[in-house]
Structure formats: structure tokens, C-alpha cells
Design an enzyme around this catalytic site. Structure first.
Site, PDB file in Angstrom:
ATOM      1  N   HIS A 196      68.285 121.822 -11.914  1.00 41.60           N
ATOM      2  CA  HIS A 196      68.759 120.565 -12.493  1.00 41.60           C
ATOM      3  C   HIS A 196      68.958 120.659 -14.010  1.00 41.60           C
ATOM      4  O   HIS A 196      69.422 119.695 -14.617  1.00 41.60           O
ATOM      5  CB  HIS A 196      67.833 119.375 -12.177  1.00 41.60           C
TER       6      HIS A 196
ATOM      7  N   ASP B 210      75.592 121.020  -1.924  1.00 44.19           N
ATOM      8  CA  ASP B 210      75.953 120.231  -3.101  1.00 44.19           C
ATOM      9  C   ASP B 210      74.985 120.556  -4.235  1.00 44.19           C
ATOM     10  O   ASP B 210      73.859 121.012  -4.006  1.00 44.19           O
ATOM     11  CB  ASP B 210      75.956 118.737  -2.790  1.00 44.19           C
TER      12      ASP B 210
ATOM     13  N   GLU C  98      72.747 115.973  -0.855  1.00 48.00           N
ATOM     14  CA  GLU C  98      71.303 115.825  -1.067  1.00 48.00           C
ATOM     15  C   GLU C  98      70.991 115.385  -2.493  1.00 48.00           C
ATOM     16  O   GLU C  98      70.119 114.543  -2.722  1.00 48.00           O
ATOM     17  CB  GLU C  98      70.599 117.148  -0.759  1.00 48.00           C
TER      18      GLU C  98
END
Length: 451
Positions: A423, A92, A156
Site C-alpha cells: 500500500h 486488483d 479486494e
């Protein structure tokens, strides 16, 4: 990289690795099904399962975890009496954020300036490819000398704890002598690093209400309590003047004794704008690896475009608290919630909802597995000495595994060095790091089996 059969095999497999990572990155496998289709995550899970079957893994299964996502499991038997190593990654990914900020499409692996760009390329689809490369190299050079289990998590990034709870309900499934978490990263490109500490995390949704409905700011403003203003006051109470996190009752003075992070280099890695100060006190390593850090992840309120002259009746925010090693996340969550309630002004009504949490982690670096990894990394990185670093992020499964298997040795390696920008927009992976770390992992498995 020193010449040896394992290194030569990995080098020859890099075009295949790029092709596989291209396929994996194409799945928009964000485990937030309000934003992205469930079918994208299911497609990625099935891809992982097929990859494991193709490598000869047995008992390959899609595990339906309690948070509504799937993790992928498989086992590869080694020689009789061999040790067992668990390899972890997750498929993920974080949402791509502002797609307009990406130089190339986030779900298309694109090579640019010697790096491969795409969401999940480093965190952590590249980690799965690293595991596959290491195992293929060993199979081509005499076989895999240990029993291998692989677990690839499906949620996660959401912190919803599905795999942790599944593991607790099936404690025999992931039992191993050593666990290699492929979800960390080198201190920087070319510096072989194991991560020995992780901060935990808690997520709390805060809602503040003051009125039955919005009011005209000219008619009522100045006396009617503004929920958005109240929320801003609450959030501001979480920081001292220098930006340090201030949660009532939570200590923020711990120090990091290992590898240090040069402040100028940190500013460059974090892309801090000229003239903007860093926040907090102590060394950079203290601040990002050993101390709590609060972040406001989002606020629900009217956007600037289309806003009306109104006193807001309600507003909410999502607050993240990173919890340093040595602090219990459950207790830290209670302190955060008590702080938010105590600092809500004007008698405003406040509602708090915890939506995810994970415990911090600290590794035992004196174990034989660390010695085996140090030799492997030195060989893979042309004699460079393995470094020990912390990581400010969280991998909630680490503490679950440490609790379930207290005798197991846990090592954290991976592809998320600073240039990877995980991210953020324009996430990328260094193919050189992927190659070297795959060699290191293969050599580690061989060294560890020989101990």
C-alpha cells in the site's frame, strides 16, 4: 531449504515466476475506474483466466460481481474422494500514490537489492503466482492430491464487497473443506507465519456544510462558521491525547495474547521519524491487531497553492475505522456515524455516507489443517517453528466464507511481510519468501490430503 523434489521444482520455476509476475504487475489493475481504465483490470482478469486454463483448470470463468468488477474462478479435479481446498488471491491493487516517490516505475517489476519491486508484487499478484508454483511443483512430483478451486478477486482493495455478495448468491461455488487465503504475510522475512486474526474495516465519507458559499475571511471571518474548521474539530474528536482511537461506545482495551511485536522493531518497520512518538497505549500487538484504529484517509479542501483568503462553506473527508475481532462492523459503523454527528460543532450540517465495510476474523487454530501447515512450513523453512500472528488489515471475504462454510478450515499466509511495504511507495516482494511459501503450500496440500 531442505532438499526435496518439491523444493527443487519450485527453485527451477523461479525464473518463470518472475516473468509471470512481471506481466501481471504491468496491468494497472486498480478497481477505481474513476482513476484507472477498466480495461487494465479486465486485462489482468483475462491473464489470470488464461493462466488457470494453461494449468488444466476446468470451469474457468470471469464472474461479474455486483460491484461492477470481475473475479476469476477455476477448478482442478483431484483423485476421487479427495478433499477440496480453495485457494484465494486478488489481482486488483492499490493506486501507486506518488509515482515520484518510487525509485523505479510502479507498474514495471524491477529487481533491486535482492527484492522485486512493483505495485501488487506482494499484495497480491505475488500470492497468485505462489499458488501456481505450488500446484506446478505437485504436478511434477506425482500430481495434486486434492480437489482445488481457485478464486482471484478483482476489487479486494476497494472494500466494495462484490465477491462477498456473489458468493452469498452462489453458495455452492466456493464450498471447500479448507480455504487458503494467500493475502497475508510472515511476521518478517524467514519467520513462517499464519495469520489467525484480522481487523474488519468500515469506510465513511463525511461532509460538513456551514454556508451557502465561500466568504471573504477578512469581512466575515470570526463570526461566519468555517466548514473546514468544523471538520477538523470533528476529526480531532476521534483521538485521545495519546493518539488512541476514541469512538463513543467502542471499546479500545482488548489485548493480544500471541506473538508480540518489539516496539523498536516496529518503529523501524514503520519508518517512524526520530523523535516522533508512537500513538496509543498497550503493546504494539494490542494496538495493531486487537484494538480499533481510526485513520483519516483524505480531505477535500482547497490546496495550499492557489488558496484564497476565504471562509470555507463546505469540506469533506474519508474516514477509515479498523474493527478488532469480537466487534461487529455494522455496530461499529453505527457508533462511528453517531460519534461524527454528535461531535460536529456549531450546528453545522453533516452528511455521512458509508462506502465500504468488512467484518473482522478470528481463526480456529486447533484444526487439522493448521497441524498440516505447521509441518509444511517447518520443512520449507529448515525446521523453523510456525508462528501465529494477527494482522491489522482486512480481508472482508474471510468472514463471508466462514459464514457460508462453517465447517471449513481457513488459513491465511502470504508475501506481505513488513519489508514489502504494501500500500506504500516502493512495494516489493522477497523472491526467497515466494519460493519458500510456494514450497510450504505444496507440502501443506500433500500433508492435508494424507490426514
Amino acid at each position: 531449504m531442505s532438499s526435496n523434489p518439491v523444493a527443487e521444482t519450485v527453485a527451477s520455476l523461479m525464473p518463470r515466476a518472475k516473468a509471470e509476475l512481471t506481466e501481471l504487475v504491468a496491468f494497472k489493475s486498480v478497481a477505481d475506474f474513476d482513476q484507472f481504465p477498466r480495461s487494465e483490470s479486465e486485462g489482468a482478469a483475462n491473464w489470470v483466466a488464461e493462466a488457470l486454463r494453461a494449468e488444466g483448470f476446468q470451469d474457468v470463468a470471469l464472474l461479474d460481481t455486483p460491484d461492477g468488477t470481475q473475479s476469476v474462478y477455476g477448478s482442478l479435479p483431484g483423485p476421487e474422494g479427495a478433499k477440496t481446498v480453495l485457494l484465494y488471491a486478488h489481482y486488483d491493487v492499490q493506486p501507486p500514490l506518488d509515482e515520484a516517490g518510487w525509485a523505479t516505475p510502479p507498474f514495471e517489476l524491477t529487481e533491486r537489492d535482492g527484492r522485486w519491486y512493483g505495485r501488487g508484487s506482494a499484495d497480491c499478484k505475488g500470492g497468485l503466482v505462489m499458488h501456481l508454483l505450488a500446484l506446478r511443483a505437485l504436478k511434477a512430483d506425482g500430481g495434486v492430491p486434492v480437489n482445488v478451486k481457485v478464486i482471484v478477486e478483482g476489487s479486494e482493495e476497494q472494500g466494495t464487497g462484490g465477491l462477498e455478495r456473489y458468493a452469498e448468491e452462489h453458495p455452492e461455488l466456493l464450498a471447500a473443506d479448507t480455504i487458503v487465503i494467500g493475502d497475508a504475510g510472515n511476521f518478517r522475512v524467514g519467520v513462517p507465519t499464519v495469520t489467525t486474526a484480522l481487523r474488519g474495516m468500515t469506510l465513511v465519507r463525511v461532509r460538513v456544510d456551514t454556508l451557502e458559499g465561500n466568504l471573504h475571511s477578512g469581512q466575515f471571518g470570526g463570526a461566519a462558521p468555517d466548514a473546514l474548521g468544523a471538520l477538523i474539530r470533528v476529526l480531532d474528536s476521534l483521538r485521545a491525547e495519546d493518539g488512541s482511537t476514541t469512538v463513543d461506545g467502542l471499546t479500545g482495551t482488548s489485548r493480544w495474547d500471541g506473538l508480540q511485536y518489539d516496539e523498536a522493531q516496529f518503529r523501524k518497520d514503520a519508518k517512524v521519524l526520530d523523535g516522533v512518538e508512537l500513538i496509543g497505549s498497550g503493546t504494539v500487538a494490542d494496538r495493531i491487531w486487537a484494538r480499533p484504529a481510526v485513520t483519516v484517509l483524505g480531505i477535500d479542501c482547497p490546496p495550499v497553492v492557489g488558496a484564497t483568503p476565504s471562509v470555507q462553506a463546505g469540506a469533506r473527508a474519508l474516514v477509515s475505522l479498523r474493527v478488532p475481532p469480537g466487534v461487529d462492523t455494522v455496530e461499529a459503523t453505527k457508533l462511528l456515524q453517531a460519534h461524527l454527528e454528535a461531535h460536529t460543532p456549531w450546528g453545522a450540517r453533516v452528511q455521512l455516507e458509508q462506502i465500504g465495510q468488512g467484518q473482522p476474523f478470528r481463526a480456529d487454530t486447533t484444526s487439522p489443517a493448521y497441524a498440516a501447515m505447521a509441518r509444511a512450513m517447518s520443512d520449507a523453512y529448515d525446521g523453523a517453528e510456525m508462528q501465529y500472528a494477527g494482522q491489522g488489515g482486512s480481508i472482508p471475504l474471510c468472514n463471508t466464507l466462514a459464514s457460508l462454510y462453517p465447517q471449513a478450515e481457513i488459513l491465511l499466509i502470504g508475501l506481505s511481510e513488513p519489508e514489502a511495504q504494501i500500500h506504500a511507495v516502493n512495494e516489493s516482494v522477497s523472491p526467497e519468501e515466494l519460493e519458500r511459501l510456494s514450497v510450504a503450500e505444496a507440502l501443506f496440500l500433500r500433508n492435508y490430503a494424507a490426514n
